[in-house]
Scaffold this active site. Structure first.
Site, PDB file in Angstrom:
ATOM      1  N   GLU A   1      17.996 -13.622 -31.157  1.00 34.81           N
ATOM      2  CA  GLU A   1      17.001 -14.433 -31.864  1.00 34.81           C
ATOM      3  C   GLU A   1      16.532 -13.667 -33.095  1.00 34.81           C
ATOM      4  O   GLU A   1      16.203 -12.478 -33.011  1.00 34.81           O
ATOM      5  CB  GLU A   1      15.819 -14.765 -30.944  1.00 34.81           C
ATOM      6  CG  GLU A   1      16.250 -15.526 -29.687  1.00 34.81           C
ATOM      7  CD  GLU A   1      15.105 -15.848 -28.748  1.00 34.81           C
ATOM      8  OE1 GLU A   1      13.935 -15.632 -29.131  1.00 34.81           O
ATOM      9  OE2 GLU A   1      15.374 -16.311 -27.630  1.00 34.81           O
TER      10      GLU A   1
ATOM     11  N   GLU B   1      11.100  -9.174 -27.390  1.00 32.52           N
ATOM     12  CA  GLU B   1      11.114 -10.396 -28.196  1.00 32.52           C
ATOM     13  C   GLU B   1       9.709 -10.877 -28.541  1.00 32.52           C
ATOM     14  O   GLU B   1       9.255 -11.915 -28.059  1.00 32.52           O
ATOM     15  CB  GLU B   1      11.909 -11.501 -27.491  1.00 32.52           C
ATOM     16  CG  GLU B   1      11.562 -11.731 -26.027  1.00 32.52           C
ATOM     17  CD  GLU B   1      12.385 -12.864 -25.426  1.00 32.52           C
ATOM     18  OE1 GLU B   1      12.428 -13.953 -26.028  1.00 32.52           O
ATOM     19  OE2 GLU B   1      12.987 -12.634 -24.364  1.00 32.52           O
TER      20      GLU B   1
ATOM     21  N   HIS C   1      11.549 -22.610 -27.864  1.00 28.97           N
ATOM     22  CA  HIS C   1      12.560 -23.412 -27.175  1.00 28.97           C
ATOM     23  C   HIS C   1      12.726 -24.794 -27.801  1.00 28.97           C
ATOM     24  O   HIS C   1      13.037 -25.765 -27.119  1.00 28.97           O
ATOM     25  CB  HIS C   1      12.208 -23.545 -25.685  1.00 28.97           C
ATOM     26  CG  HIS C   1      12.258 -22.253 -24.943  1.00 28.97           C
ATOM     27  ND1 HIS C   1      11.807 -22.122 -23.643  1.00 28.97           N
ATOM     28  CD2 HIS C   1      12.709 -21.032 -25.301  1.00 28.97           C
ATOM     29  CE1 HIS C   1      11.971 -20.872 -23.245  1.00 28.97           C
ATOM     30  NE2 HIS C   1      12.514 -20.187 -24.239  1.00 28.97           N
TER      31      HIS C   1
END
Length: 416
Positions: free
Chosen positions: A275, A371, A245
């Site tokens: 991502e 992820e 982040h």
């Protein structure tokens, strides 16, 4: 909506207003979809013997009414009774909340500090509800606000509905899945714009702006009568890839950099994400090895997501791959999570995360990510953060990966 020119003193101004200014706009979902959601909330109310529910979170109000507020220190609510729903919104927004929400609306003014709570009282009084048991969202309700709601309804017991409402949001309708699929498609477009912009000397934030602009234009085209807001990109390079982040900086890209592309198109309050790990120029041997290990975990994770799988079991099996490579300690977060009404500042369906402590069984209608991420500290061979991210929609007997942007060294090494 009219202007009263006779008012000469603030004390004469209204505490509450009805501002049906203009006409109701086109909402993200059909009336039937909002009634389905409200019916689910009313089942929760019946099970807990609640007279009404006062929702105050971004995600709660958005999910049941389609209205997404901007707080700036003011309070907002959606009051749901057995027969009706009404938003309670600030006068600074004028008629916009009514135009962009399902149900009725009460506007409170700034002229007295307690007007919001007076609006809550009036919402129930108008509907003939004398509250003895009220539902609230304790996962996103500040203590001071909770205390003031309790004071506004003396004798009423406040009970938490946040976890039950979260479980309702975990199962997506066909209309929701359609919006999420558009989001994944738009994220892929943002990724393509970013990949095309990558070059030596360009700054992280400049790349992020290019990706954001591409997604915003496509969101506006796809959802032409809705608000366009909150879409963003985290594009990171070098050491700035270590956290998932980390916001874009002014750092300029250099040959040999590890890169992290993170696109977040926000389609009417619905979060989707893309991502990817990339390299600007050929990665060194250790970086390539680490990248391929993380891709191995990612591929296996995609295979494990299916109806009937248990979240913690998926995490446990993927852990074994990292353990076999001596990289378990390099993990930075869980393997995936639910999608829906959430963003970087609101919402989270914490009951549907691919973590070791989550026993939720995957069901048709759920939408989850895969992820995996590992981080190697600065100064060590292969330093940087490696992560991939796909979104999967779980059906009755099938799983659909709605992320199409390619991953891995075969596709994401950018010539320097």
């Amino acid at each position: 909506m009219s202007i009263d020119t006779a008012v000469t003193n603030v004390a004469e101004l209204e505490r509450l207003k009805v501002l049906h200014n203009g006409t109701k706009g086109t909402l993200t979902f059909s009336d039937a979809e909002f009634e389905r959601r409200l019916a689910g909330l009313r089942q929760i109310m019946a099970a807990k013997e609640l007279d009404a529910v006062i929702l105050t979170s971004y995600h709660g109000i958005k999910y049941y009414s389609d209205f997404l507020y901007t707080t700036f220190g003011r309070n907002y609510a959606l009051v749901v009774t057995a027969d009706d729903s009404v938003t309670v919104t600030a006068n600074i927004d004028a008629g916009m909340p009514w135009r962009t929400s399902y149900g009725e609306n009460i506007v409170y003014t700034d002229w007295r500090r307690d007007n919001f709570y007076f609006g809550l009282q009036e919402a129930l009084r108008q509907r003939g509800v004398k509250a003895a048991r009220l539902g609230v969202e304790d996962d996103a309700l500040p203590t001071l606000t909770r205390e003031k709601i309790a004071a506004a309804f003396p004798g009423a017991e406040l009970l938490d509905v946040s976890q039950d409402a979260m479980r309702q949001r975990m199962i997506k309708s066909a209309e929701e899945i359609e919006v999420i699929k558009h989001g994944a498609r738009i994220g892929d477009l943002g990724g393509e714009a970013i990949r095309s912009a990558i070059r030596e000397g360009i700054s992280e934030y400049e790349v992020a702006l290019i990706g954001t602009e591409a997604m915003v234009h496509e969101i506006a085209r796809t959802f032409p009568e809705r608000e366009v807001r909150d879409t963003w990109v985290w594009f990171q390079s070098g050491i700035n890839t270590d956290g998932a982040h980390n916001w874009a900086t002014t750092r300029k890209l250099q040959k040999g950099d590890i890169l992290s592309l993170n696109c977040f198109p926000m389609t009417s309050g619905y979060y989707t994400a893309l991502e990817r790990t990339l390299f600007l120029g050929q990665p060194d041997e250790r970086s390539l090895e680490l990248w391929n290990i993380n891709v191995e975990v990612h591929r296996r994770g995609l295979e494990l997501i299916k109806p009937g799988a248990v979240c913690k079991d998926i995490a446990a099996e993927l852990n074994e791959i990292y353990i076999s490579h001596g990289l378990l300690a390099n993990r930075t977060f869980g393997y995936g999570h639910s999608f829906g009404v959430l963003s970087h500042y609101y919402g989270r369906e914490a009951g549907l995360e691919l973590r070791e402590d989550i026993e939720t069984v995957l069901e048709p209608g759920m939408v989850v990510s895969m992820e995996p991420m590992i981080t190697v500290a600065d100064g060590l061979p292969g330093a940087g953060g490696y992560r991939e991210h796909d979104i999967l929609v779980i059906g009755e007997d099938t799983v659909e990966n709605i992320t199409k942007f390619p991953f891995g060294p075969e596709k994401n090494i950018i010539e320097a």
